[in-house]
Enzyme design. Structure first.
Site, mmCIF file in Angstrom:
data_model
loop_
_atom_site.group_PDB
_atom_site.id
_atom_site.type_symbol
_atom_site.label_atom_id
_atom_site.label_comp_id
_atom_site.label_asym_id
_atom_site.label_seq_id
_atom_site.Cartn_x
_atom_site.Cartn_y
_atom_site.Cartn_z
ATOM 1 N N ALA A 63 0.851 -1.190 0.000
ATOM 2 C CA ALA A 63 0.000 0.000 0.000
ATOM 3 C C ALA A 63 0.887 1.241 0.000
ATOM 4 O O ALA A 63 2.081 1.172 0.279
ATOM 5 C CB ALA A 63 -0.894 -0.008 1.233
ATOM 6 N N GLY A 102 -0.725 -5.128 0.334
ATOM 7 C CA GLY A 102 -1.833 -4.909 -0.589
ATOM 8 C C GLY A 102 -1.568 -5.488 -1.958
ATOM 9 O O GLY A 102 -2.499 -5.867 -2.686
ATOM 10 N N GLU A 105 -2.553 -9.042 -1.647
ATOM 11 C CA GLU A 105 -4.018 -9.077 -1.523
ATOM 12 C C GLU A 105 -4.680 -8.862 -2.884
ATOM 13 O O GLU A 105 -5.687 -9.495 -3.205
ATOM 14 C CB GLU A 105 -4.485 -8.013 -0.523
ATOM 15 C CG GLU A 105 -4.161 -8.374 0.927
ATOM 16 C CD GLU A 105 -4.660 -7.351 1.917
ATOM 17 O OE1 GLU A 105 -5.517 -7.700 2.756
ATOM 18 O OE2 GLU A 105 -4.206 -6.189 1.854
ATOM 19 N N GLU A 125 2.207 -6.567 6.875
ATOM 20 C CA GLU A 125 1.537 -5.485 7.618
ATOM 21 C C GLU A 125 1.789 -5.531 9.119
ATOM 22 O O GLU A 125 1.840 -4.492 9.782
ATOM 23 C CB GLU A 125 0.015 -5.541 7.370
ATOM 24 C CG GLU A 125 -0.417 -5.046 6.015
ATOM 25 C CD GLU A 125 -0.384 -6.105 4.928
ATOM 26 O OE1 GLU A 125 -0.924 -5.880 3.849
ATOM 27 O OE2 GLU A 125 0.207 -7.191 5.159
#
Length: 694
Positions: A63, A102, A105, A125
């Site tokens: 991210a 991310g 993901e 994370e």
């Protein structure tokens, strides 16, 4: 359409390419580009399959964490993933480099994943005090099973492509990511393969649903080293929802948990540490455009514990190094210890079985300082006495080629004084590694008065190359870390005279989150080292001296502040030590009292913060965050507390000033009077963080 995401059509295969250097982070623009282009390709009747790939050196590496704490922009990552997952056409992720956070993901929302052989896939994370917030805790265990899933989410450690293939996270290992994924897409079209939606695939959860201990044992193993940390426990809990909570409900719970962790002080501290580490590598007060010198050959002087550890750090990074000693016996002993260390690590599975031989082959042993003549960087790691350091640097000055950087690993001594014995003070600096040097990540880079800017940036670049965290400091007794530690050591000793016991002090410090307390640490290092040093300087320390006079040197003798059972490193409180402390205090006419845990905590932490403020006043450190990096990576300060200066801001500088003033008066110790900078910030209602904002 977004400029950072492009759509091309290769007849029936659409290629969506993300191009947002350096790491293709999932910024709002990238998310919007993926969302719009996937939608466009899905609506095109000529398109039969969609490939999501990345330009540059990596797939999406996470991210955009600069967006944390800012108002969310649409579409969110979960929305993008949902668009991909619900696409009626097969979507294939083409992974190269790293697919992290991310980024992974995003791929878990795709129907298929392929990767190059050197790719790494993970959800890190937790290292920022968070959990994956876009379905990672629910889709990953469905892809790889809950045992590996909980391990990956709780530790944050990535896996390689071969392990990902073995465990079903990817379908194939390919050569070129986009071309390989395109070929795979054509196979999917030709074979009319059904789309695999991880949200609907519970096949790998069945065993753990039938026997919950499969999951609980894996979660406990993954959480073994996470004392005091909130995020790893939250991660394990979230993964457990795959066993008993419907998918959509679990996604909602995951999002709620993510938002709770974002607001948590621990995550704020961990995110601060993440940025501070990167900030520390930026050297202040160096002219723009200064480039590092070329370093191809490195020599280490001294094959003892420190020299051997530093040499191993270079070998671990694949960099050849020459290890130099004054005699063959010392050299052979040092090389033998390094060989044993590598073999022990390999036996534990820490490195591959063939690594010891490969790494030792990179270390060349030589006798005689004249062997530095062709190297670009020399790091001296000899005994910590000024006379010996000066002798070594005088010889290095004579033998080393012009432009070679001469670095001292001293942990206390004045680099200016060492540089003065050479004709090239511009090439001299400190590279203070921490023991064991092959394990500890910190390297204090000491800028001396005459150190050339290009020598300084070279040392920083070299430290990073060998996977160390560099922090530039100025010349000062003990530089930054050891200078602050000395302030704590003084208080820990005084607490014994006043009424505390070693085990009480150590318990408070370890409960705070430090790996060990000052007295257990003293026993580990060896109490005789400090004793000899004090004798040389004509200094006494009645309790520590009495222990040494009784032959209690710490773990090496089985007795120090604690006793140690044969073969054990576990400290056991010893009534003999309590008697020795009582007798010593009585002979000095001191009356002991009950000391509260709160007082111990404040007197262990606040004097260090105070010394940190003095260090900033004197410009020995450029930024409060540099001090925090030093304590995080050199002394085991708990990352979820951000470092001593960050912690001070959390406590409140006004309170710290008041308590320091109280203890200065109570103990008649003027060194506890608040530093001018600390007092000024407290009076103005400011924080140490405010210094970084100018």
């Amino acid at each position: 359409m977004s400029d950072v995401v492009k759509l091309e059509r290769h007849d029936e295969v659409a290629i969506v390419t993300i191009n947002s250097p350096p790491v293709n982070a999932l910024s709002a623009a990238v998310r919007r580009g993926i969302f719009e282009n996937v939608k466009t390709a899905a609506a095109d009747p000529a398109v039969k399959a969609i490939v999501i790939a990345c330009a540059g050196r990596t797939f999406v590496a996470g991210a955009d964490i600069t967006e944390f704490g800012k108002p969310p922009q649409s579409p969110g990552l979960s929305e993008v993933i949902s668009e991909i997952e619900n696409c009626s056409k097969p979507v294939i992720a083409a992974i190269h480099g790293t697919a992290l956070g991310g980024g992974l993901e995003l791929t878990l929302g795709c129907h298929f994943r392929v990767a190059t052989k050197d790719a790494k896939l993970g959800l890190p994370e937790v290292k920022l005090g968070l959990l994956p917030g876009a379905g990672g805790t629910q889709r990953l265990p469905r892809a790889v099973g809950p045992e590996l899933g909980v391990k990956m989410v709780v530790t944050g450690d990535p896996i390689g492509a071969s392990e990902a293939l073995k465990n079903g996270l990817i379908e194939e290992i390919v050569e070129g990511p986009a071309s390989g994924a395109e070929a795979f897409a054509r196979k999917v079209i030709a074979e009319k393969r059904p789309l695999r939606l991880l949200r609907n695939d519970d096949s790998k959860l069945a065993a753990a649903r039938a026997d919950r201990t499969i999951f609980t044992n894996a979660a406990a193993a993954a959480n073994k080293k996470n004392r005091g940390m909130n995020a790893p426990l939250a991660c394990a809990e979230a993964v457990s929802w795959t066993l008993d909570v419907p998918f959509d409900e679990a996604l909602k719970k995951e999002r709620e948990m993510f938002l709770k962790l974002v607001a948590d002080d621990q995550s704020k501290a961990q995110r601060y540490a993440f940025f501070s580490e990167r900030e520390a590598a930026k050297v202040q007060n160096v002219p723009e455009g200064v480039k590092p010198r070329s370093v191809e050959r490195v020599a280490i002087i001294g094959a003892g514990t420190m020299g051997g550890g530093i040499a191993m750090s270079f070998a671990n990074a694949g960099i050849p190094v020459t290890l130099i000693e004054t005699g063959q016996e010392q050299l052979t002993r040092g090389l033998g210890i390094m060989q044993k260390n590598y073999e022990a690590t390999a036996a534990r599975g820490g490195i591959p079985a063939d690594a010891p031989a490969k790494r030792m082959a990179l270390i060349t042993g030589k006798v005689g300082l004249e062997n530095v003549k062709d190297v670009d960087l020399v790091i001296e790691a000899v005994f910590e006495t000024m006379a010996i350091k000066k002798e070594v640097f005088t010889a290095l000055d004579a033998y080393a080629k012009p432009g070679a950087i001469l670095a001292s690993n001293t942990s206390y001594l004045n680099i200016d004084e060492i540089a003065a014995v050479t004709k090239r003070p511009q090439d001299v600096l400190g590279m203070h590694f921490f023991s064991p040097a092959n394990v500890m990540k910190l390297c204090e880079i000491v800028r001396a008065d005459k150190t050339a800017p290009d020598a300084l940036v070279t040392a920083v670049a070299v430290a990073r190359k060998i996977a160390k965290v560099p922090a530039v400091v100025g010349v000062s007794d003990g530089f930054v870390g050891n200078r602050m530690l000395a302030a704590r050591s003084k208080q820990s000793e005084k607490l014994l005279f006043e009424g505390a016991l070693p085990q009480q002090v150590d318990a408070v410090v370890t409960k705070f989150g430090m790996p060990m307390g000052p007295f257990a640490m003293g026993d580990l290092a060896g109490l005789d080292i400090g004793w000899r040093s004090r004798k040389d300087r004509g200094i006494t320390s009645p309790i520590a001296d009495a222990l040494c006079e009784a032959g209690r040197f710490g773990q090496k003798t089985g007795k120090g502040y604690y006793k140690y059972e044969a073969g054990s490193r576990v400290p056991v409180p010893d009534p003999e030590v309590e008697k020795l402390i009582d007798d010593t205090c009585r002979s000095l006419g001191l009356t002991r009292r009950a000391v509260s845990d709160q007082e111990i905590l404040e007197r262990m932490m606040y004097p260090m913060i105070n010394e940190g403020a003095r260090i900033l006043e004197e410009k020995v450190a450029s930024r409060p965050s540099d001090i925090d990096v030093i304590w995080l990576y050199g002394y085991g300060w708990p990352i979820y507390r951000g470092g001593p200066m960050f912690y001070a801001d959390q406590v409140g500088l006004k309170q710290i000033v008041e308590r320091l003033q109280f203890y200065a008066k109570q103990t008649n110790d003027p060194s506890l009077e608040p530093a001018a900078l600390l007092k000024k910030l407290a009076d103005e209602g400011k924080t140490f963080a405010s210094l970084a904002k100018g």
